[in-house]
Design a protein around this motif. Structure first.
Motif, PDB file in Angstrom:
ATOM      1  N   UNK A  10       0.794  -1.226   0.000  1.00 14.57           N
ATOM      2  CA  UNK A  10       0.000   0.000   0.000  1.00 14.57           C
ATOM      3  C   UNK A  10       0.827   1.278   0.000  1.00 14.57           C
ATOM      4  N   UNK A  11       1.953   1.254   0.643  1.00 15.40           N
ATOM      5  CA  UNK A  11       2.752   2.469   0.746  1.00 15.40           C
ATOM      6  C   UNK A  11       3.358   2.911  -0.590  1.00 15.40           C
ATOM      7  N   UNK A  12       3.433   1.992  -1.569  1.00 11.85           N
ATOM      8  CA  UNK A  12       4.028   2.303  -2.864  1.00 11.85           C
ATOM      9  C   UNK A  12       3.015   2.665  -3.937  1.00 11.85           C
ATOM     10  N   UNK A  13       1.735   2.514  -3.670  1.00  6.32           N
ATOM     11  CA  UNK A  13       0.693   2.726  -4.678  1.00  6.32           C
ATOM     12  C   UNK A  13       0.421   4.220  -4.868  1.00  6.32           C
ATOM     13  N   UNK A  14       0.671   4.722  -6.076  1.00  3.85           N
ATOM     14  CA  UNK A  14       0.351   6.107  -6.399  1.00  3.85           C
ATOM     15  C   UNK A  14      -1.130   6.159  -6.770  1.00  3.85           C
ATOM     16  N   UNK A  15      -1.899   6.809  -5.934  1.00  2.00           N
ATOM     17  CA  UNK A  15      -3.342   6.892  -6.127  1.00  2.00           C
ATOM     18  C   UNK A  15      -3.856   8.150  -5.449  1.00  2.00           C
ATOM     19  N   UNK A  16      -5.063   8.522  -5.779  1.00  2.00           N
ATOM     20  CA  UNK A  16      -5.664   9.694  -5.154  1.00  2.00           C
ATOM     21  C   UNK A  16      -6.000   9.471  -3.688  1.00  2.00           C
ATOM     22  N   UNK A  67      -1.107  13.974   2.291  1.00  2.00           N
ATOM     23  CA  UNK A  67       0.355  14.054   2.158  1.00  2.00           C
ATOM     24  C   UNK A  67       1.113  13.378   3.302  1.00  2.00           C
ATOM     25  N   UNK A  68       0.811  12.128   3.556  1.00  2.00           N
ATOM     26  CA  UNK A  68       1.467  11.374   4.616  1.00  2.00           C
ATOM     27  C   UNK A  68       2.871  10.990   4.155  1.00  2.00           C
ATOM     28  N   UNK A  69       3.866  11.427   4.875  1.00  2.00           N
ATOM     29  CA  UNK A  69       5.259  11.165   4.511  1.00  2.00           C
ATOM     30  C   UNK A  69       5.525   9.668   4.406  1.00  2.00           C
ATOM     31  N   UNK A  70       6.215   9.257   3.338  1.00  2.00           N
ATOM     32  CA  UNK A  70       6.555   7.862   3.131  1.00  2.00           C
ATOM     33  C   UNK A  70       5.501   7.071   2.377  1.00  2.00           C
ATOM     34  N   UNK A  71       4.367   7.703   2.066  1.00  2.00           N
ATOM     35  CA  UNK A  71       3.260   7.056   1.370  1.00  2.00           C
ATOM     36  C   UNK A  71       3.094   7.725   0.008  1.00  2.00           C
ATOM     37  N   UNK A  72       3.008   6.921  -1.051  1.00  2.00           N
ATOM     38  CA  UNK A  72       2.907   7.457  -2.409  1.00  2.00           C
ATOM     39  C   UNK A  72       1.533   8.062  -2.711  1.00  2.00           C
ATOM     40  N   UNK A  73       0.499   7.617  -2.032  1.00  2.00           N
ATOM     41  CA  UNK A  73      -0.856   8.126  -2.269  1.00  2.00           C
ATOM     42  C   UNK A  73      -0.974   9.585  -1.821  1.00  2.00           C
ATOM     43  N   UNK A  74      -1.827  10.338  -2.525  1.00  2.00           N
ATOM     44  CA  UNK A  74      -2.056  11.737  -2.158  1.00  2.00           C
ATOM     45  C   UNK A  74      -2.757  11.861  -0.809  1.00  2.00           C
ATOM     46  N   UNK A  75      -3.693  10.941  -0.559  1.00  2.00           N
ATOM     47  CA  UNK A  75      -4.455  10.947   0.683  1.00  2.00           C
ATOM     48  C   UNK A  75      -4.567   9.519   1.214  1.00  2.00           C
ATOM     49  N   UNK A  76      -4.728   9.410   2.516  1.00  2.00           N
ATOM     50  CA  UNK A  76      -4.974   8.117   3.150  1.00  2.00           C
ATOM     51  C   UNK A  76      -6.270   8.253   3.949  1.00  2.00           C
ATOM     52  N   UNK A  77      -7.198   7.336   3.699  1.00  2.00           N
ATOM     53  CA  UNK A  77      -8.452   7.319   4.445  1.00  2.00           C
ATOM     54  C   UNK A  77      -8.395   6.149   5.416  1.00  2.00           C
ATOM     55  N   UNK A  78      -8.357   6.459   6.705  1.00  2.00           N
ATOM     56  CA  UNK A  78      -8.402   5.424   7.738  1.00  2.00           C
ATOM     57  C   UNK A  78      -9.863   5.172   8.067  1.00  2.00           C
ATOM     58  N   UNK A  79     -10.271   3.908   8.050  1.00  2.00           N
ATOM     59  CA  UNK A  79     -11.656   3.528   8.310  1.00  2.00           C
ATOM     60  C   UNK A  79     -11.682   2.547   9.474  1.00  2.00           C
TER      61      UNK A  79
END
Length: 87
Positions: A10-16, A67-79
């Motif tokens: 998950x940390x490498x996936x470039x996604x919105x 913009x979570x450092x170390x994560x390629x995604x623009x946003x992270x949604x925690x559910x």
């Protein structure tokens, strides 16, 4: 709108938006395996957010992080998935 589900790191996936699960057990929030991997990549940023109470400890609660450092995604949604296994 287009959605896709893929098995990958998950940390490498470039996604919105990368969606990661958290489980509630009593008053404790536990990261899913994907969320643990992302937490490691972000040097513990996700656990710090949980510790300070940014995600409510009830099923269905969400927290959007930009913009979570170390994560390629623009946003992270925690559910918060509610009661679940603690792995």
């Amino acid at each position: 709108m287009e959605f896709s589900i893929k098995a990958l790191k998950p940390e490498h996936r470039k996604t919105g938006c990368l969606v990661l699960g958290v489980h509630s057990n009593a008053d404790t929030l536990t990261l899913s395996s994907a969320a643990r991997a992302a937490d490691q990549a972000s040097h513990g940023a996700i656990k710090r957010l949980l510790k300070r109470g940014d995600l409510a400890p009830r099923a269905g609660a969400t927290l959007l992080v930009h913009d979570l450092e170390g994560i390629a995604a623009e946003r992270v949604l925690l559910v918060n998935f509610g009661v679940g296994k603690t792995n």
